[in-house]
Design a protein around this motif. Structure first.
Motif, PDB file in Angstrom:
ATOM      1  N   UNK A  37       0.826  -1.205   0.000  1.00 58.80           N
ATOM      2  CA  UNK A  37       0.000   0.000   0.000  1.00 58.80           C
ATOM      3  C   UNK A  37       0.866   1.263   0.000  1.00 58.80           C
ATOM      4  N   UNK A  38       1.797   1.289  -0.922  1.00 63.34           N
ATOM      5  CA  UNK A  38       2.675   2.456  -1.067  1.00 63.34           C
ATOM      6  C   UNK A  38       2.755   2.837  -2.531  1.00 63.34           C
ATOM      7  N   UNK A  39       2.979   4.125  -2.755  1.00 64.32           N
ATOM      8  CA  UNK A  39       3.234   4.635  -4.103  1.00 64.32           C
ATOM      9  C   UNK A  39       4.726   4.536  -4.364  1.00 64.32           C
ATOM     10  N   UNK A  40       5.096   3.848  -5.433  1.00 60.36           N
ATOM     11  CA  UNK A  40       6.499   3.676  -5.783  1.00 60.36           C
ATOM     12  C   UNK A  40       6.736   4.237  -7.180  1.00 60.36           C
ATOM     13  N   UNK A  80      31.218  10.101 -11.048  1.00 65.28           N
ATOM     14  CA  UNK A  80      30.728   9.167 -10.040  1.00 65.28           C
ATOM     15  C   UNK A  80      29.277   8.792 -10.304  1.00 65.28           C
ATOM     16  N   UNK A  81      28.466   9.770 -10.728  1.00 64.75           N
ATOM     17  CA  UNK A  81      27.078   9.488 -11.030  1.00 64.75           C
ATOM     18  C   UNK A  81      26.952   8.507 -12.188  1.00 64.75           C
ATOM     19  N   UNK A  82      27.835   8.651 -13.185  1.00 68.86           N
ATOM     20  CA  UNK A  82      27.797   7.742 -14.329  1.00 68.86           C
ATOM     21  C   UNK A  82      28.250   6.344 -13.940  1.00 68.86           C
ATOM     22  N   UNK A  83      29.306   6.280 -13.096  1.00 72.82           N
ATOM     23  CA  UNK A  83      29.829   4.974 -12.709  1.00 72.82           C
ATOM     24  C   UNK A  83      28.899   4.232 -11.757  1.00 72.82           C
ATOM     25  N   UNK A  84      28.215   4.963 -10.896  1.00 73.49           N
ATOM     26  CA  UNK A  84      27.379   4.340  -9.868  1.00 73.49           C
ATOM     27  C   UNK A  84      25.886   4.545 -10.148  1.00 73.49           C
ATOM     28  N   UNK A  85      25.579   4.635 -11.415  1.00 73.98           N
ATOM     29  CA  UNK A  85      24.190   4.937 -11.777  1.00 73.98           C
ATOM     30  C   UNK A  85      23.228   3.866 -11.269  1.00 73.98           C
ATOM     31  N   UNK A  86      23.576   2.593 -11.446  1.00 77.37           N
ATOM     32  CA  UNK A  86      22.697   1.524 -10.994  1.00 77.37           C
ATOM     33  C   UNK A  86      22.456   1.564  -9.494  1.00 77.37           C
ATOM     34  N   UNK A  87      23.520   1.799  -8.734  1.00 75.75           N
ATOM     35  CA  UNK A  87      23.380   1.868  -7.277  1.00 75.75           C
ATOM     36  C   UNK A  87      22.536   3.065  -6.867  1.00 75.75           C
ATOM     37  N   UNK A  88      22.737   4.190  -7.544  1.00 75.84           N
ATOM     38  CA  UNK A  88      21.959   5.392  -7.217  1.00 75.84           C
ATOM     39  C   UNK A  88      20.479   5.160  -7.519  1.00 75.84           C
ATOM     40  N   UNK A  89      20.196   4.498  -8.636  1.00 72.61           N
ATOM     41  CA  UNK A  89      18.795   4.225  -8.988  1.00 72.61           C
ATOM     42  C   UNK A  89      18.159   3.320  -7.940  1.00 72.61           C
ATOM     43  N   UNK A  90      18.890   2.324  -7.478  1.00 72.22           N
ATOM     44  CA  UNK A  90      18.351   1.440  -6.437  1.00 72.22           C
ATOM     45  C   UNK A  90      18.055   2.222  -5.154  1.00 72.22           C
ATOM     46  N   UNK A  91      18.937   3.164  -4.811  1.00 77.29           N
ATOM     47  CA  UNK A  91      18.703   3.986  -3.626  1.00 77.29           C
ATOM     48  C   UNK A  91      17.489   4.893  -3.819  1.00 77.29           C
ATOM     49  N   UNK A  92      17.358   5.441  -5.023  1.00 76.50           N
ATOM     50  CA  UNK A  92      16.200   6.297  -5.301  1.00 76.50           C
ATOM     51  C   UNK A  92      14.907   5.498  -5.208  1.00 76.50           C
ATOM     52  N   UNK A  93      14.937   4.258  -5.702  1.00 73.05           N
ATOM     53  CA  UNK A  93      13.742   3.417  -5.619  1.00 73.05           C
ATOM     54  C   UNK A  93      13.331   3.173  -4.172  1.00 73.05           C
ATOM     55  N   UNK A  94      14.314   3.067  -3.280  1.00 74.96           N
ATOM     56  CA  UNK A  94      14.006   2.873  -1.870  1.00 74.96           C
ATOM     57  C   UNK A  94      13.497   4.153  -1.225  1.00 74.96           C
ATOM     58  N   UNK A  95      13.997   5.288  -1.646  1.00 72.96           N
ATOM     59  CA  UNK A  95      13.589   6.552  -1.032  1.00 72.96           C
ATOM     60  C   UNK A  95      12.243   7.037  -1.555  1.00 72.96           C
ATOM     61  N   UNK A  96      11.961   6.804  -2.835  1.00 71.32           N
ATOM     62  CA  UNK A  96      10.737   7.325  -3.456  1.00 71.32           C
ATOM     63  C   UNK A  96       9.576   6.362  -3.206  1.00 71.32           C
ATOM     64  N   UNK A  97       9.193   6.264  -1.970  1.00 74.60           N
ATOM     65  CA  UNK A  97       8.074   5.412  -1.553  1.00 74.60           C
ATOM     66  C   UNK A  97       7.168   6.233  -0.645  1.00 74.60           C
ATOM     67  N   UNK A  98       5.893   6.329  -1.040  1.00 75.84           N
ATOM     68  CA  UNK A  98       4.950   7.175  -0.323  1.00 75.84           C
ATOM     69  C   UNK A  98       3.818   6.309   0.223  1.00 75.84           C
ATOM     70  N   UNK A  99       3.710   6.149   1.554  1.00 75.09           N
ATOM     71  CA  UNK A  99       2.613   5.368   2.126  1.00 75.09           C
ATOM     72  C   UNK A  99       1.257   5.976   1.748  1.00 75.09           C
ATOM     73  N   UNK A 100       0.302   5.108   1.352  1.00 75.02           N
ATOM     74  CA  UNK A 100      -1.001   5.580   0.873  1.00 75.02           C
ATOM     75  C   UNK A 100      -2.172   5.059   1.702  1.00 75.02           C
ATOM     76  N   UNK A 101      -1.949   4.064   2.572  1.00 70.86           N
ATOM     77  CA  UNK A 101      -3.069   3.440   3.284  1.00 70.86           C
ATOM     78  C   UNK A 101      -3.833   4.442   4.137  1.00 70.86           C
ATOM     79  N   UNK A 102      -3.107   5.242   4.910  1.00 72.24           N
ATOM     80  CA  UNK A 102      -3.775   6.202   5.786  1.00 72.24           C
ATOM     81  C   UNK A 102      -4.464   7.285   4.976  1.00 72.24           C
TER      82      UNK A 102
END
Length: 485
Positions: free
Chosen positions: A386-389, A407-429
């Protein structure tokens, strides 16, 4: 010079060893550098271009439908029928009863009517009737000798075969009416003569049915009753979504109905409605429901509803939500760097949502790296958590620091994975607090039955970036339960 160079080269590598024959440990620095350059070039080619303006993805129509199979018990039909039958069925004076006899007769109810289903289309109605009045001779002849009239007070219970039908204009008609049994013998004595009025009564009933029932296709208007229910269900619903008051209304374009009887059990109605759901600002909602269209035949017997509700957030409202969640927050990128975003600007990027932000990356040494991050992703709802991803995340980084860009180019995959974890918005409430009014509106109370939605689920079913904001289409599904009183 050539010999010197040759001799110098030969001092490092034997002349018979070519470039393709170089040992791996000798070639690795060169090839590592080459691979790195090719990787950066490849990444640059596939990186986002914030200056592009991809075509918007069409937003699907917020179309909704509901189909309700209603089984009305025969006992409920008895109750409804007896409410509609007046105390006085009909009365007339000067009725020619044959054999020089006339009468003034009154036909009234003499008890409760009874309904039985004969087949899928016809019902049998037994109606107790009392006949009261006076009968006498016509003027002239014996009438001059016998001025008095004979009172009449008899009861019988005729049985009728009726085929009722609901018309497209929301009226009830009777396409077939047949008197099956008079339910008693109507006779009395006049001057020593027994007069059988059964045939006369049969004729009067058939004439009455011909004049008042089968000849009037719109016998009982159902529209007032339907409009009364529709005024409760169809009026705009107000919701509070993320602190923003909105309203939506159903604009039906199809109402379907089928009907049948189950002998000795129930009257079956399959009622279906479909149409578009309109979204309005809270202060501009229509004051009354949209009108219902004419009825058409319904071939569906399923029980269920599927309502799509379009809610809209402007990009300015999205920017405010991002500011409240991420503004001036320190997001740790790694052990040595903290990322602080700000100045959020959202917009559509084709079918994805784009978020542009300024950032300051602070290293543990105190050194600051400033720049801009252009982030795009596809908003998606995780029904289990029940979260917006955000799916299909990608980004473009601009900075005066070449080190940061590399660094952004070299670690792009890792940064995207971190962004996916941060960009989560709870919607149930948010869903529970904002959309409680929808549950209340989907319940309906009538003098005969109460309708409520069972297994109701409401969840975001689509996020669509538009030119002016993000449209969130909520989806409500469930089944309709009917409790007869």
């Amino acid at each position: 010079m050539g010999q010197l160079l040759q001799g110098k080269n030969s001092s490092f590598y034997p002349p018979e060893i070519t470039a393709m024959q170089m040992p791996v440990e000798v070639r690795s620095p060169f090839f590592s550098y080459l691979i790195l350059v090719l990787f950066l070039i490849s990444g640059a080619c596939k990186s986002l271009d914030p200056t592009l303006n991809p075509a918007l993805v069409p937003v699907p129509l917020a179309y909704s439908k509901v189909n309700v199979p209603v089984q009305i018990p025969i006992q409920t039909l008895d109750y409804l029928l007896n409410q509609r039958i007046p105390p006085i069925l009909f009365e007339d004076s000067g009725i020619d009863m044959g054999n020089g006899i006339i009468g003034d007769l009154n036909f009234s109810r003499n008890g409760m009517a009874k309904i039985e289903a004969v087949d899928s289309q016809r019902i049998q109605v037994t109606l107790p009737i009392r006949v009261q009045g006076e009968v006498g001779l016509k003027p002239g002849g014996l009438r001059n000798l016998f001025q008095s009239k004979i009172p009449l007070n008899q009861s019988f219970a005729p049985v009728f075969l009726i085929n009722p039908q609901v018309n497209p204009n929301w009226s009830l008609g009777i396409s077939e009416f047949e008197l099956m049994d008079l339910g008693g013998k109507m006779s009395f004595n006049v001057l020593g003569m027994e007069l059988d009025l059964s045939q006369l009564i049969r004729k009067e009933i058939r004439d009455f049915a011909s004049r008042n029932l089968t000849s009037k296709p719109d016998l009982i208007p159902l529209k007032p009753l339907v409009d009364q229910a529709w005024n409760q269900v169809g009026k705009p619903v107000f919701v509070d979504f993320q602190g923003k008051k909105m309203a939506f209304s159903i604009q039906p374009d199809s109402v379907k109905l089928s009907e049948s009887f189950t002998p000795n059990e129930s009257f079956n109605l399959n009622l279906g409605l479909s149409g578009k759901v309109n979204s309005h600002p809270a202060g501009a909602a229509p004051s009354r429901p949209f009108p219902l269209p004419k009825l058409s035949e319904n071939s569906s017997t399923e029980n269920g509803l599927e309502i799509r509700i379009p809610l809209r957030l402007t990009y300015a409202e999205i920017d405010q939500l991002l500011l409240e969640k991420f503004g001036n927050q320190a997001i740790r990128v790694n052990k040595k760097t903290v990322f602080r975003p700000g100045n959020f600007k959202s917009k559509a990027y084709g079918g994805r949502l784009a978020i542009q932000m300024d950032f300051v990356a602070v290293q543990e040494t105190g050194k600051e790296i400033k720049g801009e991050l252009f982030l795009v992703g596809l908003p998606t709802y995780d029904t289990e958590q029940q979260v917006l991803i955000f799916d299909q995340v990608n980004f473009h980084l601009e900075s005066d620091s070449p080190k940061a860009k590399t660094a952004a180019a070299l670690k792009k995959g890792k940064i995207i994975r971190q962004l996916n974890q941060k960009l989560r918005f709870p919607m149930a409430e948010v869903m529970e607090e904002s959309l409680g009014g929808i549950r209340e509106r989907l319940a309906l109370q009538t003098p005969f039955a109460d309708l409520k939605i069972a297994d109701l689920e409401i969840y975001p079913d689509g996020f669509y970036p538009t030119a002016t904001g993000l449209e969130v289409q909520l989806k409500a599904t469930g089944k309709v339960d009917v409790s007869w009183k």
